[in-house]
Write a protein that holds these residues in place. Structure first.
Motif, PDB file in Angstrom:
ATOM      1  N   ASP A  18       0.808  -1.225   0.000  1.00  0.00           N
ATOM      2  CA  ASP A  18       0.000   0.000   0.000  1.00  0.00           C
ATOM      3  C   ASP A  18       0.841   1.274   0.000  1.00  0.00           C
ATOM      4  N   PRO A  19       1.915   1.397   0.790  1.00  0.00           N
ATOM      5  CA  PRO A  19       2.726   2.623   0.749  1.00  0.00           C
ATOM      6  C   PRO A  19       3.371   2.880  -0.609  1.00  0.00           C
ATOM      7  N   SER A  20       3.494   1.836  -1.426  1.00  0.00           N
ATOM      8  CA  SER A  20       4.048   2.001  -2.778  1.00  0.00           C
ATOM      9  C   SER A  20       2.964   2.328  -3.789  1.00  0.00           C
ATOM     10  N   HIS A  21       1.747   2.599  -3.275  1.00  0.00           N
ATOM     11  CA  HIS A  21       0.595   2.931  -4.134  1.00  0.00           C
ATOM     12  C   HIS A  21       0.326   1.809  -5.118  1.00  0.00           C
ATOM     13  N   ALA A  23      -2.024  -1.977  -5.446  1.00  0.00           N
ATOM     14  CA  ALA A  23      -3.171  -2.685  -4.889  1.00  0.00           C
ATOM     15  C   ALA A  23      -3.412  -3.940  -5.707  1.00  0.00           C
TER      16      ALA A  23
END
Length: 346
Positions: A18-21, A23
């Motif tokens: 998630d922090p790397s955008h 999904a």
């Protein structure tokens, strides 16, 4: 490894990406690619006798000049606060009182005006004056200067239809106001129809706009076209007699993003079930009847308005000879090969 451990590892993976955008598509796929349309919009009818007093009351609260456009939005109950009647279209009832004018502006949104009440008011398209009478379908092409005025002694009300949500989706909205109180008019009222409305075109004219050069399709001519089609017996089980307003230069829709239609239902006619992917806004002009949309039935008469959401079954039934105007985003859907229809058992 048991199922609980597997799911725990997956959840941990999802949190770490998630922090790397990023999904996982597999958790969202069914919500993104659905088996059939699931519109937010719902069927609804606006009785003109109910909303008219509220439209007129707006004149007591704000002037046309102060408001820029004094419009009460026809907001779909399924999309409260979104200023939309369908997922791609805006609609509202605009009021101009006697002696008033709404200032000139232009925008990248295309607009249609369908005249509900009054006569003798006008709009402009650049240097052309366009008169308004009940039943007329009028076009304001994208990025063309326009203002509205009422030289008559009675209020003027029309139905606005714009592709605002569609333009917003593409992040392509531009707008500009004018410092001039009035536009310079060099072409008289009726000029566009006189030049382009009789199946004759200037042989060397090169136009870049995809919008019809006819700015006003008078109802008198529209009604005559329906009567001629009636003589030829061109009845359709799902639509009665239904014609599209077209661009005389191309034969395509009159507007590049909004399809506009006129429909005749004779007394006693009941259409076969029909559904399509283009959510459609209807305005009754003549007659009275009812439309069954999904599991709801709406009675309508002259000046009443209603909306049919995407992929909802609809049937119309006329108690007397009736005429319906309608508009939708069908031109865009067809050009993108997205349009689908289901004619039931017709």
């Amino acid at each position: 490894m048991n199922t609980r451990d597997t799911q725990a590892q997956r959840d941990d993976f999802y949190r770490r990406i998630d922090p790397s955008h990023l999904a996982p598509l597999w958790t969202r796929l069914k919500g993104l690619v659905r088996k059939e349309p699931t519109p937010l919009g719902v069927p609804h009818r606006w009785r003109y006798r109910d909303v008219r007093p509220l439209v007129l009351e707006a004149a007591h609260h704000i002037t046309a000049e102060e408001a820029e456009r004094r419009v009460l939005i026809l907001e779909n109950p399924g999309m409260h606060g979104a200023s939309q009647i369908t997922s791609t279209l805006f609609s509202g009832l605009q009021l101009i009182m006697p002696g008033e004018s709404a200032p000139a502006h232009r925008h990248t949104q295309s607009a249609l005006r369908f005249i509900i009440e009054g006569g003798g008011a006008y709009t402009t398209v650049d240097d052309t004056k366009v008169m308004m009478e009940p039943g007329d379908f009028i076009i304001t092409p994208a990025w063309r200067w326009h203002l509205h005025g009422n030289e008559s002694a009675a209020p003027m009300v029309w139905l606005d239809g714009l592709d605002i949500p569609m333009v917003q989706f593409f992040d392509a909205s531009f707008a500009e106001g004018s410092n001039e109180d009035q536009q310079k008019i060099t072409r008289p009222a009726g000029d566009s129809f006189a030049r382009y409305g009789h199946n004759l075109l200037p042989v060397d004219e090169k136009r870049k706009s995809k919008t019809s050069p006819i700015f006003n399709y008078p109802y008198s001519y529209t009604r005559e076209a329906l009567e001629q089609a009636k003589v030829r017996g061109e009845w359709d089980a799902c639509h009665g007699l239904k014609l599209k307003f077209s661009n005389p230069e191309t034969g395509d829709f009159a507007m590049p993003t909004i399809g506009t239609f006129i429909q005749l239902l004779p007394k006693g006619f009941k259409t076969a079930r029909y559904r399509s992917t283009d959510a459609t806004v209807f305005a009754a002009i003549e007659g009275k009847g009812r439309s069954r949309i999904g599991d709801q039935t709406f009675e309508w008469g002259p000046r009443d308005l209603f909306v049919v959401p995407s992929w909802q079954w609809v049937t119309h039934e006329a108690d007397e000879d009736s005429v319906l105007f309608s508009f939708s985003d069908r031109p865009v859907q067809q050009k993108l090969d997205l349009f689908r229809e289901d004619r039931g058992n017709a």
